[in-house]
Design a protein around this motif. Structure first.
Motif, mmCIF file in Angstrom:
data_model
loop_
_atom_site.group_PDB
_atom_site.id
_atom_site.type_symbol
_atom_site.label_atom_id
_atom_site.label_comp_id
_atom_site.label_asym_id
_atom_site.label_seq_id
_atom_site.Cartn_x
_atom_site.Cartn_y
_atom_site.Cartn_z
ATOM 1 N N CYS A 91 15.539 3.188 -15.735
ATOM 2 C CA CYS A 91 14.664 4.279 -16.171
ATOM 3 C C CYS A 91 14.317 4.071 -17.654
ATOM 4 C CB CYS A 91 15.336 5.627 -15.973
ATOM 5 S SG CYS A 91 14.280 6.981 -16.558
ATOM 6 N N ARG A 136 12.298 8.912 -8.738
ATOM 7 C CA ARG A 136 12.677 10.063 -9.544
ATOM 8 C C ARG A 136 14.050 9.805 -10.122
ATOM 9 N NH1 ARG A 136 16.436 13.909 -10.356
ATOM 10 N NH2 ARG A 136 15.896 16.084 -10.016
ATOM 11 N N CYS A 137 14.136 9.529 -11.391
ATOM 12 C CA CYS A 137 15.430 9.258 -11.986
ATOM 13 C C CYS A 137 16.342 10.461 -11.788
ATOM 14 C CB CYS A 137 15.291 8.942 -13.475
ATOM 15 S SG CYS A 137 16.892 8.538 -14.224
ATOM 16 N N TRP A 179 19.181 4.860 -17.520
ATOM 17 C CA TRP A 179 19.984 4.919 -16.293
ATOM 18 C C TRP A 179 19.467 3.803 -15.391
ATOM 19 C CZ3 TRP A 179 21.948 10.033 -13.862
ATOM 20 C CH2 TRP A 179 22.533 10.840 -14.863
ATOM 21 N N TYR A 208 13.482 6.151 -19.847
ATOM 22 C CA TYR A 208 13.771 7.276 -20.750
ATOM 23 C C TYR A 208 15.160 7.117 -21.386
ATOM 24 C CZ TYR A 208 13.254 12.239 -22.217
ATOM 25 O OH TYR A 208 13.133 13.401 -22.920
ATOM 26 N N HIS A 209 16.241 7.021 -20.547
ATOM 27 C CA HIS A 209 17.600 6.918 -21.084
ATOM 28 C C HIS A 209 18.386 5.736 -20.504
ATOM 29 C CE1 HIS A 209 16.565 11.290 -21.318
ATOM 30 N NE2 HIS A 209 17.063 11.156 -22.539
ATOM 31 N N HIS A 220 18.583 11.538 -13.568
ATOM 32 C CA HIS A 220 18.912 12.197 -14.822
ATOM 33 C C HIS A 220 17.935 13.336 -15.091
ATOM 34 C CE1 HIS A 220 19.556 11.589 -19.473
ATOM 35 N NE2 HIS A 220 20.246 12.615 -19.005
ATOM 36 N N LYS A 221 16.707 13.010 -15.486
ATOM 37 C CA LYS A 221 15.730 14.048 -15.849
ATOM 38 C C LYS A 221 14.519 14.087 -14.933
ATOM 39 C CE LYS A 221 17.945 15.001 -19.768
ATOM 40 N NZ LYS A 221 18.864 16.165 -19.834
ATOM 41 N N GLY A 222 14.553 13.250 -13.888
ATOM 42 C CA GLY A 222 13.431 13.306 -12.942
ATOM 43 C C GLY A 222 12.265 12.395 -13.264
ATOM 44 N N VAL A 223 12.416 11.575 -14.266
ATOM 45 C CA VAL A 223 11.318 10.671 -14.657
ATOM 46 C C VAL A 223 11.035 9.663 -13.543
ATOM 47 C CG1 VAL A 223 10.753 8.795 -16.280
ATOM 48 C CG2 VAL A 223 11.787 10.921 -17.114
#
Lengths: 160, 444
Positions: free
Chosen positions: B106, B84-85, B111, B108-109, B87-90
């Protein structure tokens, strides 16, 4: 038949699927050569049927056992019975070898199995390795690769 | 909030002498509490070290519906990280297995994290300057499950940071795992291929109970094993004719009650137990050429005989694992919902032993544990009928009274009849203990 025509191979594959859909399992058992296998790998592009788990790897004895079980009085998972339907793409002929008497087809198909209110759809490719025995085509190996072989399934009770 | 949340008394009342309330199988609130308490307070199987041999190797898994990553770090340690990242939970990783290199990034962004979970970098980092980011939850990196134990290659985890220790939780039950591993002349196992995956529309506990249920094979499996036995008989082979591997594997399921009764069950504290104290359905497999010699060379004759003489049938590692030592097979019953369970059946190679052993294990797995297995069909039909039947308001209790004795004890080591339902009761005693362990603490 001393050497099959392309159409004979294609018809054979269609006929095999029809026997399964019509649940003429005894006739289906008669389509197989001695020392033949019905294989459904578990892994995508699996090469080893022995040292890796498969969904199925059945010799004559096990195929017969499955067929006999389906009609048993105490086969509760088949009360009521399942039904199935194969929709076949036209089989592609991969090998026609007169010297080696080997004939290989590859067929994409969709398979639907149903029982009570449950129905599921599988996409698969079957590979038939056929041989001529006393002038008749017989299955040496039928390999069925499920498109989603790595998915989690409920009961798959009939034959693809 | 329903009737069970913050109500340990109501939960305790669900288990009574030889009976359990049907809510254990059908109630979603109780299921959620099982995930929060029972599956957090106990040691759950996460994976095998051979699945992550090299730095950056990972598998994704889940415990109590928590998405997790089991990963090998640069120092050789295996970590269990929440997938679970921060940042946003991805979910940082989506594949079931693979190699992530030196860092987890991650998608998405971007991290990025080290393979032990620590935060490594954020892109365009100056955007966090002066924001107090270093004090945020995110700055700590991917949350790590702290209670992880690699026991001879088998990795278990306890989600709850505090609680019963690994050795205390399993105690003497580890002898079954030891025996399975000792069957390798090198004392080492490797996962062989992907697991069979089988979806069950039933509660997870039905599967666990079935592992020590010696009164069902001759009934439920009459259709499959009975057919094999009948076909073999009709072939009319001489008594000493070698049996095909499939016959050897399937026919023992039809053994009579007396056979299973004599096989015996051993129960251990905390819900563990096994069938086959005095041998069982795997005892009479034919020997594999060359194997015994390798075992003697590795262990000496006495020790080799002791290892191979132990033929435990099914060992239950409470709450949700079943192990078959003699054939190197492990099944995980992963609860997804009150009426949904994912079953993964893994097989293991005995490092240093002949391949034929693995071939037999692979055959057993596909004949017994596959969604295409006739034996599996027999069982699943029963579980799913039970799941539907238990919706009946006509009765509230499920019966586990076979050979029940009021003084049998809830945390004992004992050897009982093979047809006893004591191991199932043993699981419920442990169920209650680990459900309540963190509730009572919270209430105090």
């Amino acid at each position: 038949m001393s050497f099959p025509a392309r159409e004979d191979l294609i018809e054979f594959v269609y006929d095999e699927a029809r026997l399964l859909d019509d649940q003429q399992f005894e006739e289906w058992l008669g389509l197989w050569a001695p020392d033949s296998h019905y294989w459904m790998p578990l892994e995508y592009k699996q090469t080893d049927p022995d040292l890796v788990t498969s969904l199925l790897y059945e010799d004559e004895f096990l195929r017969k056992m499955r067929v006999h079980r389906l009609t048993g009085q105490r086969t509760f998972s088949q009360q009521p019975r399942s039904r199935c339907s194969h929709v076949l793409n036209r089989p592609r002929i991969v090998t026609m070898s007169e010297d080696r008497q080997e004939f290989v087809t590859e067929t994409r198909f969709h398979y639907v199995e149903t029982r009570l209110d449950d129905q599921f759809l599988l996409a698969a490719t079957s590979r038939h390795e056929l041989v001529l025995i006393d002038g008749a085509l017989k299955i040496k190996l039928k390999r069925v690769d499920l498109l989603n072989c790595d998915a989690s399934f409920g009961n798959i009770q009939l034959f693809l | 909030m329903g009737k069970y949340t913050n109500n340990p008394q109501a939960i305790a009342a669900l288990i009574r002498n030889g009976e359990v309330h049907r809510d254990l199988y059908i109630d979603e609130e109780l299921f959620n509490l099982e995930m929060k308490h029972l599956f957090a307070n106990t040691w759950i199987y996460a994976g095998h070290e051979s699945q992550v041999p090299n730095e950056g190797d990972f598998i994704t898994t889940e415990i109590a519906r928590q998405p997790l990553i089991m990963i090998r770090h640069g120092d050789g340690e295996i970590y269990l990280l929440h997938n679970r990242c921060m940042h946003k939970g991805v979910k940082v990783l989506a594949d079931r297995c693979g190699n992530t290199g030196k860092r987890l990034r991650c998608p998405y962004h971007a991290w990025s994290y080290r393979t032990d979970g620590r935060l490594l970098s954020l892109p365009f980092q100056k955007g966090y300057e002066g924001t107090g980011f270093e004090d945020s939850e995110a700055a700590a990196g991917l949350p790590r499950v702290k209670a992880v134990k690699n026991y001879r290659g088998f990795v278990f985890a306890r989600l709850s940071e505090h609680g019963i220790g690994f050795e205390k939780f399993f105690g003497d039950a580890l002898s079954s795992l030891d025996n399975m591993i000792d069957r390798s002349p090198e004392g080492r196992l490797e996962v062989a291929g992907p697991p069979l995956r089988y979806m069950h529309k039933c509660n997870w506990k039905m599967l666990v109970e079935n592992q020590t249920d010696a009164c069902h094979p001759m009934v439920a499996h009459e259709s499959s094993a009975g057919t094999v036995a009948q076909m073999w008989k009709e072939l009319d082979m001489p008594e000493d004719a070698p049996k095909p591997m499939a016959v050897e594997v399937v026919v023992p399921f039809t053994s009579p009650y007396e056979f299973y009764d004599k096989m015996g069950i051993r129960v251990w504290p905390n819900g563990h137990g096994h069938t086959g104290v005095h041998g069982g359905i795997h005892s009479n497999y034919s020997s594999i050429p060359g194997y015994y010699e390798k075992m003697v060379a590795a262990y000496g004759e006495n020790r080799a005989q002791a290892i191979l003489g132990e033929n435990r049938h099914n060992t239950v590692y409470f709450p949700n694992v079943m192990l078959k030592g003699p054939i190197q097979l492990l099944r995980v019953f992963t609860p997804l919902a009150a009426d949904r369970t994912q079953v993964d059946s893994y097989i293991y190679r005995l490092v240093g032993a002949p391949d034929m052993l693995l071939a037999r294990t692979a055959m057993y797995n596909r004949l017994i544990n596959a969604p295409t297995s006739v034996v599996g069909h027999d069982d699943l039909e029963m579980y799913e009928r039970a799941q539907e039947g238990l919706l009946s308001d006509g009765a509230d209790w499920v019966n586990f009274q076979r050979l029940y004795q009021p003084d049998e004890g809830t945390e004992v080591t004992a050897e009982v009849h093979g047809t006893s339902e004591q191991q199932m009761r043993n699981q419920f005693y442990a169920w209650k203990k680990f459900m309540l362990a963190s509730m009572e603490k919270a209430a105090a």
